[in-house]
Design an enzyme around this catalytic site. Structure first.
Site, PDB file in Angstrom:
ATOM      1  CG  ASP A  36      23.753  22.534  47.899  1.00 27.52           C
ATOM      2  OD1 ASP A  36      22.544  23.424  47.808  1.00 27.52           O
ATOM      3  OD2 ASP A  36      23.905  21.096  48.107  1.00 27.52           O
ATOM      4  NE  ARG A  66      33.337  42.723  47.475  1.00 24.57           N
ATOM      5  CZ  ARG A  66      33.613  43.942  48.845  1.00 24.57           C
ATOM      6  NH1 ARG A  66      34.371  43.826  50.058  1.00 24.57           N
ATOM      7  NH2 ARG A  66      33.522  45.079  49.034  1.00 24.57           N
ATOM      8  CE1 TYR A  67      31.076  40.992  50.559  1.00 24.20           C
ATOM      9  CE2 TYR A  67      29.256  39.853  50.144  1.00 24.20           C
ATOM     10  CZ  TYR A  67      30.437  41.218  49.806  1.00 24.20           C
ATOM     11  OH  TYR A  67      29.476  41.551  48.935  1.00 24.20           O
ATOM     12  CD  GLU A 110      17.206  32.191  53.063  1.00 23.36           C
ATOM     13  OE1 GLU A 110      15.410  33.119  52.627  1.00 23.36           O
ATOM     14  OE2 GLU A 110      17.878  32.452  52.645  1.00 23.36           O
ATOM     15  CG  HIS A 117      20.246  37.129  48.191  1.00 20.19           C
ATOM     16  ND1 HIS A 117      19.758  37.762  48.260  1.00 20.19           N
ATOM     17  CD2 HIS A 117      20.832  35.577  49.391  1.00 20.19           C
ATOM     18  CE1 HIS A 117      20.295  38.425  48.866  1.00 20.19           C
ATOM     19  NE2 HIS A 117      20.438  37.141  49.842  1.00 20.19           N
ATOM     20  CD  GLU A 140      22.326  32.406  51.150  1.00 20.68           C
ATOM     21  OE1 GLU A 140      23.236  31.388  51.230  1.00 20.68           O
ATOM     22  OE2 GLU A 140      22.580  33.640  50.876  1.00 20.68           O
ATOM     23  CG  MET A 151      28.457  36.639  49.403  1.00 26.11           C
ATOM     24  SD  MET A 151      26.768  36.687  49.912  1.00 26.11           S
ATOM     25  CE  MET A 151      25.557  36.907  48.488  1.00 26.11           C
ATOM     26  CG  LEU A 156      27.168  39.587  53.720  1.00 25.16           C
ATOM     27  CD1 LEU A 156      26.945  38.403  53.366  1.00 25.16           C
ATOM     28  CD2 LEU A 156      25.364  40.690  53.675  1.00 25.16           C
ATOM     29  CG  LEU A 197      25.032  42.792  49.685  1.00 23.28           C
ATOM     30  CD1 LEU A 197      24.543  41.910  48.167  1.00 23.28           C
ATOM     31  CD2 LEU A 197      26.054  41.222  50.419  1.00 23.28           C
TER      32      LEU A 197
END
Length: 401
Positions: free
Chosen positions: A313, A137-138, A320, A236, A316, A48, A64, A70
């Protein structure tokens, strides 16, 4: 916030500060064998990604939320994605500032790829030299940027190596759909021969490294409490609309959890929980935050969080999960902790090299699961992607549906 994220780096870890962020993953034109650039195998680490700096946050979020694979938003995705991204940018920028001003996922990905390829050059010289690339991807380096670099480097053989160990149409599926789309533009002559390593939820190196990190963390609890620490495997979450059409992700995450617990001889009670829900729609649960609160309310103060679907890491884990830990500590549950992420663990990296070696020895055949689309899939991109993969692999992965 970051005081809980600071982990003592053991001898099996490599310092990511040794690596400098660049627009493209670094590659080596020639290796000691004397093979010239273009020979050998490119290993493309697909993930990602995350913004390396604060100014990159909006573009990361825009890409995203604009990805219907997604976060499905229906016919208004093209317009809603940028709007949601702009609204969320200030709070997400604040989160990235709290972990040092950007995501470390690129540094870890480049490190893992480079060290893995060094090992591959030793254990699989016939397919070498092996050149690492990163395709996010983003965030940079985006898939199209990496393909541009690979073409410039004269690459003719590549493996798309997902860094999501458990398959989801929303993650690996989306990355492969994007790879297929960009190849039409950047390699229309099909000069690069591809294979796909599409999932590895019960890989030996992955399982053993997770288990060892859990053992290391359990050892920090008083011996009298150790066997009663509840292990919370956190992955996730996904919208239930994705799950209900048949996405295999929750089953593959559960397979990883079961394999890790088997490696630990089922030494502790455990649960699988889900994090990072976005928006008001129904998502796979229970949510990690709610599970922590529920156990703390039930007088279970010793909880060990394991980010089971992440290979390094990023926001998230560093933001989070650490927020959840701080909330629990504020309520007196000082035994809520998080295991060290896989990051630069050389045992894990050696395991990835062994996995890639096996893939190459088997001629680059993909898993049988990849050929089977979700029963409720209506995404034409998935059908086209599977046909492309089957053709690339010489029919070794025939599209079943």
């Amino acid at each position: 916030m970051l005081k809980h994220s600071i982990r003592s780096i053991s001898s099996r870890q490599i310092n990511p500060a040794l690596f400098t962020a660049r627009n493209y993953a670094s590659v080596t034109p020639e290796n000691q064998s004397g093979k010239k650039n273009g020979a050998g195998t490119a290993v493309v680490m697909m993930n990602m990604g995350g913004p390396s700096t604060i100014p990159e946050v909006y573009d990361f979020l825009r890409r995203l939320f604009s990805d219907g694979d997604l976060i499905p938003l229906g016919r208004l995705q093209k317009w809603m994605g940028p709007v949601i991204a702009r609204r969320r940018t200030p709070s997400i920028e604040k989160a990235y500032k709290s972990i040092g001003g950007g995501s470390p996922i690129r540094k870890w990905s480049e490190l893992q790829g480079r060290e893995m390829c060094k090992i591959l050059d030793e254990i699989s010289p016939a397919t070498g030299p092996h050149k690492p690339y990163v395709a996010f991807r983003y965030a940079a380096p985006l898939t199209e940027d990496t393909l541009t670099q690979m073409k410039a480097d004269g690459i003719t053989r590549a493996v798309a190596f997902t860094q999501y160990p458990q398959w989801s149409c929303s993650t690996t599926g989306s990355s492969l759909n994007e790879l297929h789309r960009q190849l039409k533009k950047f390699d229309p002559e099909n000069s690069i021969e591809w294979s796909v390593l599409d999932r590895w939820p019960t890989d030996t190196g992955l399982v053993k490294t997770f288990a060892q990190h859990i053992r290391d963390s359990l050892a920090t609890y008083p011996e009298a409490d150790r066997k009663d620490v509840v292990i919370l495997f956190s992955a996730h979450s996904l919208p239930m609309s994705v799950i209900n059409r048949g996405d295999p992700y929750p089953h593959e995450v559960a397979a990883t959890v079961n394999a890790v617990m088997k490696e630990l001889n089922f030494s502790n009670p455990y649960r699988l929980v889900w994090q990072s829900q976005v928006g008001p729609s129904a998502w796979l649960g229970p949510q990690t935050q709610d599970a922590i609160q529920g156990y703390v309310d039930k007088s279970q103060p010793n909880l060990l969080l394991v980010p089971i679907a992440f290979t390094s890491d990023h926001i998230e884990t560093l933001h989070e999960l650490e927020e959840y830990i701080e909330e629990a500590h504020a309520k007196g549950a000082k035994g809520v902790k998080r295991v060290e992420s896989l990051n630069g663990d050389m045992g894990f990296i050696k395991g990835m090299a062994d996995l890639m070696k096996k893939h190459l020895e088997e001629g680059g055949s993909g898993s049988r699961q990849m050929s089977l689309r979700c029963p409720g899939c209506v995404n034409a991109k998935c059908e086209a992607r599977n046909e492309w993969v089957s053709k690339q692999m010489g029919g070794k992965v025939a599209s079943l549906v």
